[in-house]
Scaffold this active site. Structure first.
Site, PDB file in Angstrom:
ATOM      1  N   ASP A 335       0.766  -1.176   0.083  1.00 29.83           N
ATOM      2  CA  ASP A 335      -0.233  -0.360   0.117  1.00 29.83           C
ATOM      3  C   ASP A 335       0.237   0.928   0.362  1.00 29.83           C
ATOM      4  O   ASP A 335       2.098   1.357   0.477  1.00 29.83           O
ATOM      5  CB  ASP A 335      -0.857   0.146   0.908  1.00 29.83           C
ATOM      6  CG  ASP A 335      -1.961  -1.064   1.309  1.00 29.83           C
ATOM      7  OD1 ASP A 335      -2.876  -1.210   0.243  1.00 29.83           O
ATOM      8  OD2 ASP A 335      -2.510  -1.475   2.190  1.00 29.83           O
ATOM      9  N   ASP A 659      -4.058  -3.313   4.963  1.00 27.55           N
ATOM     10  CA  ASP A 659      -4.942  -2.634   6.181  1.00 27.55           C
ATOM     11  C   ASP A 659      -6.704  -2.878   6.735  1.00 27.55           C
ATOM     12  O   ASP A 659      -7.138  -3.384   7.801  1.00 27.55           O
ATOM     13  CB  ASP A 659      -4.790  -1.439   6.322  1.00 27.55           C
ATOM     14  CG  ASP A 659      -5.123   0.000   5.659  1.00 27.55           C
ATOM     15  OD1 ASP A 659      -5.965  -0.719   4.428  1.00 27.55           O
ATOM     16  OD2 ASP A 659      -4.102   0.798   5.672  1.00 27.55           O
ATOM     17  N   ASP A 663      -9.690  -5.883   2.782  1.00 29.47           N
ATOM     18  CA  ASP A 663      -8.193  -6.560   1.513  1.00 29.47           C
ATOM     19  C   ASP A 663      -7.679  -8.320   2.276  1.00 29.47           C
ATOM     20  O   ASP A 663      -6.656  -8.375   2.121  1.00 29.47           O
ATOM     21  CB  ASP A 663      -6.925  -5.500   2.430  1.00 29.47           C
ATOM     22  CG  ASP A 663      -6.618  -4.220   2.247  1.00 29.47           C
ATOM     23  OD1 ASP A 663      -7.926  -4.298   0.945  1.00 29.47           O
ATOM     24  OD2 ASP A 663      -6.553  -3.477   2.660  1.00 29.47           O
TER      25      ASP A 663
HETATM   26  P1  ATP Z   1      -3.839   3.146  -0.406  1.00 29.82           P
HETATM   27  O1  ATP Z   1      -3.992   1.690  -0.255  1.00 29.82           O
HETATM   28  O2  ATP Z   1      -2.291   3.448  -0.286  1.00 29.82           O
HETATM   29  O3  ATP Z   1      -3.816   2.756   1.473  1.00 29.82           O
HETATM   30  P2  ATP Z   1      -5.591   4.745   0.355  1.00 29.82           P
HETATM   31  O4  ATP Z   1      -5.561   5.347   1.613  1.00 29.82           O
HETATM   32  O5  ATP Z   1      -5.842   6.130  -0.935  1.00 29.82           O
HETATM   33  O6  ATP Z   1      -4.781   4.521  -0.264  1.00 29.82           O
HETATM   34  P3  ATP Z   1      -7.758   4.390  -0.118  1.00 29.82           P
HETATM   35  O7  ATP Z   1      -7.859   4.172   1.498  1.00 29.82           O
HETATM   36  O8  ATP Z   1      -8.931   3.243  -0.557  1.00 29.82           O
HETATM   37  O9  ATP Z   1      -6.779   4.353   0.170  1.00 29.82           O
HETATM   38  O10 ATP Z   1      -8.164   5.840  -0.740  1.00 29.82           O
HETATM   39  C1  ATP Z   1      -9.282   6.246  -1.502  1.00 29.82           C
HETATM   40  C2  ATP Z   1      -9.158   7.019  -1.245  1.00 29.82           C
HETATM   41  O11 ATP Z   1     -10.227   8.057  -1.078  1.00 29.82           O
HETATM   42  C3  ATP Z   1      -8.265   8.628  -1.400  1.00 29.82           C
HETATM   43  O12 ATP Z   1      -7.378   9.027  -2.483  1.00 29.82           O
HETATM   44  C4  ATP Z   1      -9.048   9.668  -0.710  1.00 29.82           C
HETATM   45  O13 ATP Z   1      -9.780  10.623  -2.059  1.00 29.82           O
HETATM   46  C5  ATP Z   1     -10.065   9.215  -0.414  1.00 29.82           C
HETATM   47  N1  ATP Z   1     -10.197   8.837   0.968  1.00 29.82           N
HETATM   48  C6  ATP Z   1      -9.506   8.202   1.989  1.00 29.82           C
HETATM   49  N2  ATP Z   1      -9.708   8.031   3.055  1.00 29.82           N
HETATM   50  C7  ATP Z   1     -11.193   9.452   2.873  1.00 29.82           C
HETATM   51  C8  ATP Z   1     -12.158   9.145   3.891  1.00 29.82           C
HETATM   52  N3  ATP Z   1     -12.030   8.868   5.283  1.00 29.82           N
HETATM   53  N4  ATP Z   1     -13.290  10.099   4.117  1.00 29.82           N
HETATM   54  C9  ATP Z   1     -13.277  10.625   2.479  1.00 29.82           C
HETATM   55  N5  ATP Z   1     -12.417  10.225   1.163  1.00 29.82           N
HETATM   56  C10 ATP Z   1     -11.107   9.510   2.232  1.00 29.82           C
END
Ligand code: ATP
Length: 931
Positions: A335, A659, A663
């Protein structure tokens, strides 16, 4: 407070439950009250399974087949009047047993420590503040917060449930998740409601698969429903590794070989006129020598100590076999957020109304000016900015706190410092800090602000990539406030707030916003969009009908999340080690690309693929492309599963991090599933083979390095033990075939095998890695343990040791055939010394001259103590009659040292020559691997 287990919590109203538990629905218990209750209720744990008592572990050491044979031999010696022999054999068996016991107890202890490390945590509100505490410290009356991916830490009566779904198979066997509610059940009949229907209770040990919730603990530990059926949860699996199983099988083959050889030796000895009893004892000793009985124990110890080293480097192994698989990893899929980056997010840019604002400050301290083209502005006076900050603040579950903390590391123990902290998701934490910078910390905490009251939440999930809340405003009206990934959010907007006016969102405007998003993303910023809509005619509890559509777009916020410093080097190391690294992220393609370039992950012809492109590919096409793709962006957890499968179908050994709750399937399917220790949910941790205590990519690489080292060390001592055994057998075998006298007496064989071999072999198990461990291609998962020349090394070194020992014996005996004891002593010491020199050869794949012999101080001490012991056996008058030894002179020592040194010297020179000869070729292979 009375918490009878039979109480019908499900039929009580929330207020009655609170009263019965003497708690508070908003504040929870106070810390003091919780401590007091803990001493009364006891730890919130299920009774652990009984551990094997130590005496049983000790007895196990003597159940071995070979030990039984030795006992029989002892008995026979005893009845034939050889009391001294009998006592010595018993003593040797005992020493060997105690050594095995110490090793096993030590291994057991470190594996037990692993289980303790894996103990679960719980989110609890005490005195109005959110804390993460070990689940074992929960008490009845505690206010617990549940999120998707949590294992429910105690039995709870829920009084808030937002689309909360819980899978209760651990308790009811039913694997379809149950939708939970906060309402009291309407129970008319006096019959108890079955557990599966108690919809407003959450039971310990079950899994939250979606939504969020809150509830009060009604029972803990053995008083919970799962406690009643006394299931054991959260056991870290301690299974045998494939190598251990294979070695066990090899042990069985060696038994057969040993029996055959023994038969030949006894037959040949008797044929040449030796008496039957001596030959019987020699045969038994030889059989004992042929079987590396210490091997399984040393493998277990090497694994356990390796696991301990991994813990020191922050990698917690949950399943022992993965230690071996780690060394074979050929792809690491990681990730981005928090693993490759620091997960310390800070909003630095805000865009709305065609203007780009910059936000100052760093860390979580809510201090920082808002500037537009270098000029400071007052954010609360700009209507659109104020709206954006309001959404950032309200559509948010993180908490920003200013806490006094004992700073132990500072001089002056017990001194307190104040620190800004975020509890919850770092993305949301960054937005809380932003809101506090713009609206003030007090307002951020809801004091004196115009913000409304949250009545409902549509939780974030990585499919929708957004989150919403419904707020009741001061004037009684309702609003939906939404934030999320810019493109996803924009597709659900029909209007825009532009210079204080709400206007329809034109196609041009949409493009402008998307352009802006990409511009911000190309600076490695994570970009979130903000929107809202008034809800006319809303009634609370309508969550099923709430739609995140027709929203009014407000603006964008860009946050930095710097890469972890150590990651660049770790990725380089992977590259050298022939391991492909792949970034898998939910984030924007351009943000992902910018970060990937910063950390050196995108090189040469590597490609980037987006989730929607992946959707269009068949499995075969994906497998073909997967070889070239280094970054997957905007993917959801289902994509991860396809990526793992594609890579595995190409023959890769895949390590995959995760996480979130979704997943888990990908983690389970990967060869090495890796969960995040800090941000990971319980579900992913339980599915994983490895848990990273610091969520850090570099820790994975450290674990792979340890994995390779452990395997190499196992090969080192297998090589040492087996070559020693081959040497011992061949001395006897050749002597008997050639019609010579016995070169070694049985007691000497036992001594060499059980005492001389043990300590150095253990020290090899903790040998530091060879310099080129991370410069080699990953090993093939199905590789035979004797591959890469190990089998040949064992046989050739064993042969040399055996023949040199026999030669030393023969030369001494020929000089004075009447003094057999003298010749046998020379043979005995030559064999011991040859092995103790050879042990240094085993440390290198190349040659003994490639390593500093003093590097492994345990080995040096093991060798010194083995030498001292053998000198005692040879020179102490009291021991001479037992071990049938006699004093040795300078001439003898000269012969011994030359004969003992030759096998290792010859082999070492061979290694040097080979490397000279093939060095250029080997180096060019290493280069190919790297490119
Ligand atoms: P990784 O897989 O590298 O951990 P990530 O944490 O960006 O990536 P996700 O958590 O699936 O992956 O988030 C995807 C997208 O959703 C983010 O790029 C962001 O734009 C949006 N996002 C993340 N957290 C929030 C939240 N708490 N509320 C609203 N939108 C969110």
């Amino acid at each position: 407070m009375e918490t009878r287990p039979s109480q019908k919590w499900y039929s009580l109203a929330a207020s009655e439950v609170t009263r019965a538990l003497k708690s508070d629905m908003n504040q929870g218990l106070s810390q003091d009250e919780a401590e007091r209750r803990l001493s009364k209720s006891g730890a919130n744990q299920l009774a652990a399974s009984k551990r094997k008592p130590l005496y049983a572990v000790l007895l196990d050491q003597f159940k071995d087949f070979m030990v039984l044979i030795l006992f029989v031999a002892t008995l026979i010696s005893y009845f034939l009047g050889e009391y001294l022999d009998a006592i010595t054999i018993i003593a040797i068996i005992f020493i060997n047993g105690v050594l095995g016991f110490i090793q096993e107890a030590r291994a057991e202890r470190s594996l037990q420590a692993l289980k303790d490390l894996a103990s679960p945590m719980a989110r609890v509100i005490r005195g109005g503040q959110l804390f993460m505490i070990p689940a074992s410290r929960l008490v009845p009356g505690d206010l617990v917060v549940l999120e998707a991916g949590d294992r429910v830490p105690a039995d709870l009566r829920l009084f808030a449930a937002n689309r909360l779904e819980i899978e209760e198979s651990a308790l009811t066997g039913e694997s379809v998740p149950v939708a939970k509610t906060a309402k009291p059940l309407d129970v008319s009949s006096a019959d108890a409601v079955p557990l599966g229907d108690q919809k407003n209770l959450a039971f310990m040990g079950t899994m939250v698969t979606g939504g969020t919730g809150q509830g009060l603990v009604v029972s803990t530990g053995m008083a919970t429903e799962i406690g009643k059926i006394a299931h054991l949860m959260n056991e870290a699996e301690i299974a045998q590794t494939p190598l251990q199983i294979r070695l066990e099988q090899m042990g069985k083959i060696l038994v057969v070989v040993a029996v055959l050889l023994t038969a030949v030796v006894i037959g040949a000895g008797v044929w040449h006129g030796h008496d039957l009893f001596t030959m019987f004892l020699a045969g038994v000793s030889l059989a004992v020598a042929a079987i590396p009985e210490g091997l399984p124990a040393i493998v277990t110890v090497a694994l356990a100590l390796g696991v301990q080293r991994m813990i020191k480097r922050n990698a917690i192994v949950r399943k022992l076999p993965s230690v071996e698989t780690l060394g074979c990893a050929s792809v690491i899929c990681s990730d981005k957020t928090g693993t490759l980056t620091q997960n310390k997010m800070t909003v630095t840019h805000i865009w709305h109304g065609d203007s780009m604002y910059e936000v100052g400050g760093s860390g979580y301290e809510p201090l920082g000016a808002f500037t537009l083209q270098g000029k400071q502005i007052a954010p609360d006076r700009d209507q659109v900015m104020a709206k954006l900050l309001h959404i950032a603040q309200s559509c948010n579950n993180a908490q920003l706190t200013y806490e006094e903390e004992k700073a132990r590391r500072l001089l002056g123990m017990g001194k307190t410092v104040k620190r800004w902290q975020v509890i919850g998701d770092p993305t949301e934490g960054a937005l809380k800090v932003l809101a506090a910078k713009g609206l003030g910390f007090e307002a951020e905490r809801g004091k004196g602000s115009k913000q409304g009251v949250r009545v409902e939440e549509l939780p974030f999930d990585s499919e929708r990539k957004m989150m919403s809340v419904v707020e009741q405003m001061g004037d009684g009206s309702y609003q939906l406030l939404t934030k999320g990934a810019a493109e996803s959010l924009l597709s659900r907007c029909s209007h825009i707030m532009w210079n204080g006016q709400v206007q329809p969102l034109s196609a041009t405007m949409r493009h402008r916003i998307l352009d802006q998003t990409e511009k911000m993303a190309s600076q490695a910023l994570r970009v979130l969009g903000f929107a809202y809509k008034p809800l006319q005619g809303y009634r609370s509890g309508q969550s099923a009908e709430l739609k995140e559509s027709d929203l009014i777009f407000v603006g964008l916020a860009g946050m930095i999340d710097p890469p972890r410093e150590e990651v660049r080097e770790a990725i380089n190391l992977c590259h050298q080690a022939g391991i492909k690294t792949v970034m898998i992220t939910g984030d924007h393609r351009i943000t992902a690309e910018a970060i990937a370039r910063q950390i050196g992950l995108l090189r040469g012809y590597a490609e980037i693929m987006e989730g929607r492109e992946l959707d269009r590919l068949t499995d075969e096409e994906l497998a073909e492309r997967a070889e070239r793709v280094a970054v997957y962006a905007r993917v959801s957890p289902e994509h991860k599963l396809r990526i793992v499968k594609a890579l595995r179908s190409n023959g890769h050994v895949v390590a995959m991090t995760g996480d979130g709750v979704n997943d888990a399937p990908a983690i389970k399917t990967a060869d090495i599933g890796i969960a995040m220790g800090i941000t990971g949910t319980d579900v992913t941790k339980e599915a994983a083979d490895l848990v990273l205590r610091d969520d850090n990519f570099a820790t994975i690489v450290a674990a792979v390095e340890e994995g390779r080292n452990i395997y190499d060390n196992i090969r080192k001592f297998i090589r040492y033990l087996l070559a020693s055994n081959v040497g011992e057998i061949l001395v006897m075998f050749f002597a008997m075939i050639l019609g010579m006298p016995l070169p070694l007496v049985p007691i000497q064989i036992l001594w060499v095998n059980l005492v001389t071999d043990g300590l150095p072999a253990m020290a090899l198990g903790i040998d530091p890695p060879e310099a080129d461990t991370m410069y080699q291609k990953p090993r093939d998962k199905n590789e035979n343990i004797f591959a890469r020349g190990l089998g040949w090394k064992i046989i050739s070194r064993g042969f040399l040791i055996g023949t040199m020992t026999l030669l030393a014996f023969w030369l001494t005996w020929r000089e004075n055939p009447s003094d057999l004891v003298h010749a046998q002593t020379v043979a005995f010491v030559t064999l011991v010394m040859a092995q103790l020199i050879h042990v240094f050869d085993c440390r290198s794949q190349h040659s003994v001259f490639h390593r500093n012999i003093f590097e492994n101080k345990y080995l040096v001490w093991a060798v010194i103590s083995s030498i001292v012991l053998v000198l005692g056996v040879v020179y102490l008058e009291a021991l001479q009659p037992i071990f049938k030894t006699t004093d040795l002179y300078m001439r003898d020592w000269a012969l011994i040292l030359v004969a003992a040194g030759i096998p290792t010297f010859v082999a070492g020179m061979g290694g040097v020559l080979r490397r000279r000869h093939f060095g250029a070729a080997a180096r060019s292979t290493a280069r190919t691997v790297r490119s």
